[in-house]
Design a protein around this motif. Structure first.
Motif, PDB file in Angstrom:
ATOM      1  N   UNK A   3      52.809  47.993  38.161  1.00 17.75           N
ATOM      2  CA  UNK A   3      53.533  49.070  38.867  1.00 17.75           C
ATOM      3  C   UNK A   3      54.864  48.570  39.414  1.00 17.75           C
ATOM      4  N   UNK A   4      55.855  48.470  38.557  1.00 18.08           N
ATOM      5  CA  UNK A   4      57.120  47.841  38.918  1.00 18.08           C
ATOM      6  C   UNK A   4      57.772  48.499  40.129  1.00 18.08           C
ATOM      7  N   UNK A  59      52.880  45.798  30.891  1.00 14.58           N
ATOM      8  CA  UNK A  59      52.062  44.596  31.021  1.00 14.58           C
ATOM      9  C   UNK A  59      50.776  44.949  31.772  1.00 14.58           C
ATOM     10  N   UNK A  60      49.643  44.556  31.229  1.00 20.15           N
ATOM     11  CA  UNK A  60      48.347  44.896  31.817  1.00 20.15           C
ATOM     12  C   UNK A  60      47.691  43.674  32.443  1.00 20.15           C
ATOM     13  N   UNK A  61      46.922  43.929  33.507  1.00 20.11           N
ATOM     14  CA  UNK A  61      46.124  42.864  34.096  1.00 20.11           C
ATOM     15  C   UNK A  61      44.748  42.832  33.442  1.00 20.11           C
ATOM     16  N   UNK A  62      43.838  42.028  33.990  1.00 22.09           N
ATOM     17  CA  UNK A  62      42.514  41.873  33.390  1.00 22.09           C
ATOM     18  C   UNK A  62      41.728  43.174  33.384  1.00 22.09           C
ATOM     19  N   UNK A 117      51.815  36.884  37.803  1.00 15.21           N
ATOM     20  CA  UNK A 117      50.565  36.920  38.556  1.00 15.21           C
ATOM     21  C   UNK A 117      49.722  38.117  38.159  1.00 15.21           C
ATOM     22  N   UNK A 118      50.376  39.235  37.887  1.00 13.40           N
ATOM     23  CA  UNK A 118      49.654  40.457  37.522  1.00 13.40           C
ATOM     24  C   UNK A 118      48.914  40.290  36.194  1.00 13.40           C
ATOM     25  N   UNK A 119      49.558  39.654  35.228  1.00 18.08           N
ATOM     26  CA  UNK A 119      48.958  39.540  33.900  1.00 18.08           C
ATOM     27  C   UNK A 119      48.158  38.263  33.722  1.00 18.08           C
ATOM     28  N   UNK A 120      48.125  37.422  34.741  1.00 17.68           N
ATOM     29  CA  UNK A 120      47.368  36.192  34.610  1.00 17.68           C
ATOM     30  C   UNK A 120      48.112  35.073  33.914  1.00 17.68           C
ATOM     31  N   UNK A 121      49.442  35.137  33.877  1.00 23.40           N
ATOM     32  CA  UNK A 121      50.240  34.039  33.364  1.00 23.40           C
ATOM     33  C   UNK A 121      50.777  34.204  31.960  1.00 23.40           C
ATOM     34  N   UNK A 122      50.337  35.193  31.197  1.00 30.23           N
ATOM     35  CA  UNK A 122      50.807  35.343  29.820  1.00 30.23           C
ATOM     36  C   UNK A 122      51.068  36.808  29.506  1.00 30.23           C
ATOM     37  N   UNK A 123      52.288  37.126  29.131  1.00 33.34           N
ATOM     38  CA  UNK A 123      52.654  38.491  28.785  1.00 33.34           C
ATOM     39  C   UNK A 123      52.162  38.843  27.387  1.00 33.34           C
ATOM     40  N   UNK A 124      51.850  40.110  27.177  1.00 30.63           N
ATOM     41  CA  UNK A 124      51.466  40.574  25.856  1.00 30.63           C
ATOM     42  C   UNK A 124      52.650  41.009  25.023  1.00 30.63           C
TER      43      UNK A 124
END
Length: 378
Positions: free
Chosen positions: A299-300, A290-293, A325-332
């Motif tokens: 980094x689990x 999962x990536x952030x912006x 929180x890391x991805x901004x609310x939506x997983x890819x």
């Protein structure tokens, strides 16, 4: 909102009949249907639009002047807005039905793990990336054997119904074979053969040759402080202790299930220490990819090292919120996680904290209470 619309009708009507005939405030009535449709039902919207038309006709009678284009515009707008509101309600009902079907399908294909199996207490979470979907190609299962507990977690290649069909096949095969086969390498080989020979029946013919799944299969004996595992192209387990987080890397990882014969696979059995009060975290690659912006992966292991949660439910609640929180609310991509805490053999279950709602996964928010199809299962 209907009250606001009615107040507008009354206000516009009273003012229009009193101002000079050169001013035509009745034109403002055309905005009333749109305002009513924002929050009111289609029936209420229709009622409000009828009242707006009556109000305009009353203005025309008082003024003794009829403006046909004005009346036609209000009627056309009212009809269009009411139809649009009805169609939106129809779509919402269909969406609710779809989510209900998704809940039923998830519980049939991927039922919650028991809160306790022998000396283990568990929690699981399925985080769906798609708004309307509650399950995809990620899967997990656990069964009891006479000497311990066997589990599997994995991810079928692809998305949509083919991935769901492949996941359902692997889960059912695992539950059947985990109690019959003596060793994990035998179980892994059987699952690999089943994916190659039987899983294609669950997908479209043109996708049959592309069915494979990463997975890790493990068993935790009741009487021994260890965990045995066979890794098939899957990320390593994470072991949490008071002194930190350790990835349990496989010495000789095998290819994903369904690709075993391509490499003439010999399944290697890894053994790791698992003492009382240790916690294992199993996860699929949707969590660590999962990536952030900024494009950085989640980094689990590092995030787990910074917190002190050890109870399975509290641990997954923390990871759930932190990941969103890391991805901004939506997983890819979908992600599945299992937390397992080994207790002493004579331990008594404690009070279980309330699981976090996973309706927030679909909404892109984190809530503390509530239950939906996908969520933390204790």
């Amino acid at each position: 909102m209907p009250a606001v619309a009615l107040l507008l009708i009354l206000t516009i009507t009273l003012i229009d009949v009193q101002v000079p005939s050169s001013l035509h405030l009745g034109d403002l009535l055309i905005m009333v249907p749109a305002i009513a449709s924002w929050h009111a039902s289609s029936r209420v919207t229709a009622l409000v639009t009828i009242m707006a038309v009556w109000a305009l006709m009353a203005i025309c009678l008082v003024r003794n002047s009829v403006n046909p284009p004005q009346v036609a515009a209000l009627i056309a707008t009212s009809v269009a807005v009411t139809i649009a509101r009805y169609l939106a309600e129809h779509r919402q009902r269909k969406l609710v039905q779809l989510r209900a079907v998704a809940e039923t399908a998830q519980r049939a294909i991927l039922p919650p793990l028991p809160r306790r199996l022998g000396p283990l207490r568990l929690a699981s979470v399925y985080l769906a990336a798609e708004e309307e979907a509650h399950i995809g190609g990620d899967f997990y299962a656990a069964v009891r054997t006479p000497t311990g507990t066997r589990l599997i977690i994995g991810d079928v290649r692809g998305k949509g119904l083919p991935a769901v069909g492949g996941a359902a096949h692997i889960i059912s095969t695992f539950r059947d074979a985990a109690r019959r086969l003596a060793t994990l390498p035998e179980l892994a080989a059987y699952l690999d053969s089943s994916v190659r020979s039987d899983a294609p029946e669950a997908v479209a013919p043109e996708q049959a040759e592309e069915v494979f799944a990463t997975a890790v299969i493990l068993e935790i004996p009741d009487a021994e402080p260890l965990v045995r595992s066979v890794t098939c192209g899957h990320p390593p387990l994470l072991r949490l202790r008071t002194n930190g987080v350790v990835p349990l890397e496989a010495d000789q990882p095998s290819p994903p299930l369904g690709l075993g014969t391509m490499a003439q696979t010999t399944y290697h059995l890894d053994t790791f220490s698992l003492r009382a009060q240790d916690t294992l975290l199993l996860y699929t690659d949707g969590a660590i990819e999962a990536r952030n912006a900024d494009g950085a992966f989640y980094p689990l292991a590092k995030r787990l090292a910074r917190q002190n949660h050890r109870h399975p439910v509290a641990l997954l609640n923390h990871v759930h919120g932190d990941l969103l929180n890391h991805v901004g609310g939506r997983l890819g991509d979908d992600a599945a996680l299992i937390a397992i805490e080994r207790q002493t053999s004579g331990g008594t279950p404690h009070e279980w904290p309330s699981p976090r709602s996973v309706e927030s996964v679909i909404a892109g928010e984190v809530e503390v209470h509530g239950v939906q199809a996908t969520g933390v299962h204790t």
